[in-house]
Design an enzyme around this catalytic site. Structure first.
Site, PDB file in Angstrom:
ATOM      1  N   TYR A 198       0.825  -1.213   0.000  1.00 19.85           N
ATOM      2  CA  TYR A 198       0.000   0.000   0.000  1.00 19.85           C
ATOM      3  C   TYR A 198       0.859   1.263   0.000  1.00 19.85           C
ATOM      4  CZ  TYR A 198      -4.625   2.122   0.634  1.00 19.85           C
ATOM      5  OH  TYR A 198      -5.795   2.800   0.458  1.00 19.85           O
ATOM      6  N   LYS A 229      -3.587   8.112   3.132  1.00 19.74           N
ATOM      7  CA  LYS A 229      -4.775   7.844   3.938  1.00 19.74           C
ATOM      8  C   LYS A 229      -4.565   8.300   5.386  1.00 19.74           C
ATOM      9  CE  LYS A 229      -7.524   5.936   0.904  1.00 19.74           C
ATOM     10  NZ  LYS A 229      -8.767   6.629   0.454  1.00 19.74           N
TER      11      LYS A 229
END
Length: 255
Positions: free
Chosen positions: A154, A161
């Site tokens: 990720y 995020k």
């Protein structure tokens, strides 16, 4: 008109396919009495086709959240369809391929800056652009993926995020005086178009399927959408700066 969002006017971003969480939000919102306006970027004709699959075809406004001119003109475009907004859904995220899939140490600042601009700063930009249309009691809701941990593959999207989660808290602080709430829904992994762009995404799928206490359906966007609707409704009038996890309970379980 009846339903959880009866009479509400919503702006929903991020509808690209009918497999997106944003599409599920728009569909359920209409079914619960809301008027919905969508935004699209790039392939507008695709978004317009998807909009026709909703219970009521929804108007589509072009919006590039990194374009100051389009953000400044958002209010006028929205007013062509509704006279104000009660809620805004931020379902926007993008990172160049160099920022995903294990290239954390090699990604350039230019690529990282793009990821942060589109995925993090845009939450504030969208809220500020919509603010003149909103009244006390309104809500901004965004979508995140648990940023309390570092996830394999990720990489910089995880950093983006984390920034989004912090930005939501600061937005809650600064919009609270105007009676506007800011909350996020942290959904488990779903097989959306965004997920397909992440190399090694199957690692998330396997982990969730094995460890989520309630189990996890990788193709069911409705639980996350329902949480968004609840936060957009009048049933959470004193909740802001919050992150609601819709992940089958995965986040609560240790390794």
């Amino acid at each position: 008109m009846s339903g959880l969002l009866a009479g509400k006017r919503l702006l929903v971003t991020g509808v690209i396919t009918d497999a997106s969480i944003a599409f599920s939000v728009a569909k359920l919102a209409q079914e619960n009495g809301a008027q919905v306006v969508l935004t699209g970027y790039g392939r507008l004709s695709l978004v317009e086709r998807i909009a026709k699959r909703l219970p009521e075809p929804a108007p589509v406004i072009e919006l590039d959240v990194t374009n100051p001119e389009q953000l400044a003109g958002l209010g006028d475009k929205v007013r062509e369809h509704v006279d104000g907004l009660d809620g805004v859904v931020h379902s926007i995220g993008f990172a160049p391929q160099s920022c995903l899939g294990g290239g954390f140490l090699d990604a350039s600042w230019e690529d990282v800056a793009t990821a942060l601009h589109v995925s993090t700063y845009s939450y504030k930009s969208l809220a500020v652009a919509a603010l003149p249309l909103m009244s006390p009691g309104g809500a901004v809701v965004g979508l995140t993926f648990d940023a309390t941990q570092a996830w394999p593959v990720y990489d910089w999207m995880g950093v983006a995020k984390a920034g989004l989660e912090s930005a939501s808290r600061y937005l809650a602080l600064h919009l609270g005086k105007q009676g506007i709430r800011s909350n996020l829904v942290s959904a488990g992994p779903l097989r959306t178009m965004a997920a397909k762009s992440i190399p090694g995404f199957e690692q998330f799928e396997d982990a969730w399927s094995e460890r989520a206490p309630l189990g996890w359906n990788l193709t069911d966007q409705e639980p996350a959408a329902r949480a968004c609707l609840a936060l957009l409704s009048d049933w959470f009038p004193a909740t802001t700066g919050e992150i609601v996890h819709v992940d089958g309970g995965y986040h609560a379980i240790g390794a």
